[in-house]
Scaffold this active site. Structure first.
Site, mmCIF file in Angstrom:
data_model
loop_
_atom_site.group_PDB
_atom_site.id
_atom_site.type_symbol
_atom_site.label_atom_id
_atom_site.label_comp_id
_atom_site.label_asym_id
_atom_site.label_seq_id
_atom_site.Cartn_x
_atom_site.Cartn_y
_atom_site.Cartn_z
ATOM 1 N N TYR A 148 33.390 37.424 30.168
ATOM 2 C CA TYR A 148 33.343 38.202 31.587
ATOM 3 C C TYR A 148 31.848 37.771 32.236
ATOM 4 C CZ TYR A 148 36.965 41.242 29.590
ATOM 5 O OH TYR A 148 38.077 41.638 28.981
ATOM 6 N N HIS A 198 41.438 39.835 38.395
ATOM 7 C CA HIS A 198 40.709 39.737 37.061
ATOM 8 C C HIS A 198 39.759 38.780 36.997
ATOM 9 C CE1 HIS A 198 44.214 42.385 35.635
ATOM 10 N NE2 HIS A 198 44.911 41.550 36.397
#
Length: 175
Positions: free
Chosen positions: A26, A130
């Site tokens: 991430y 996302h």
């Protein structure tokens, strides 16, 4: 002068941990950093942006309902179930009609018929975002309950995905 178009950015479970949770997937950018950059970009596009994050499916559903002008459901104690960062609007304030929703539903992408139904029930156009490329990850992350109804799906661009979603919503969606 007409008021600016209003877009809601929703982030689902565990996205409050961005910057520290699995940085190899991430990255190191925090949710606060993403929201601040989105506010700056929205302003430059002449948009009003509200942000919301929750780890609870029902709170996300309540916020989507509120975005369409429906009152949020109340907890057994009578308190509103959802919160928002925008000034002058929030749970219990009544109508908060939005032009579009940008949503990163996190893990609810793969499990929540409730969030899908809330988005479809309000009729507010939405973009699914996302941070990671969900299609390059575990097989259970490959299916989205939202993608087939989203105006656009953006994944794998890291924090830039939010910027791309906001640009798309502000310039290309018929709001």
């Amino acid at each position: 002068m007409a008021s600016p178009r209003h877009i809601l950015l929703i982030n689902g479970p565990n996205l409050n941990l961005l910057g520290t949770r699995e940085p190899q997937i991430y990255g190191s950018t925090t949710l606060h950093d993403i929201e601040q950059a989105a506010q700056t970009q929205a302003s430059s596009l002449g948009l009003r942006l509200s942000t919301f994050q929750s780890n609870h499916e029902g709170a996300i559903i309540d916020r989507i309902h509120q975005a369409a002008g429906f009152s949020p459901s109340l907890s057994p104690s009578g308190a509103a179930a959802a919160t928002t960062t925008e000034a002058g609007a929030g749970p219990g304030t009544g109508v908060d009609k939005l032009s579009a929703i940008i949503i990163n539903p996190g893990a609810y992408t793969h499990t929540s018929v409730g969030i899908r139904d809330a988005l479809l029930g309000t009729g507010i156009p939405f973009v699914e975002v996302h941070v990671s490329n969900v299609h390059a990850r575990e097989a259970f992350r490959h299916h989205s309950y939202l993608s087939d109804k989203a105006a656009a799906v953006i994944c794998g661009l890291g924090p830039f995905g939010y910027s791309a979603a906001l640009e798309f919503a502000g310039r290309h969606m018929k709001l």
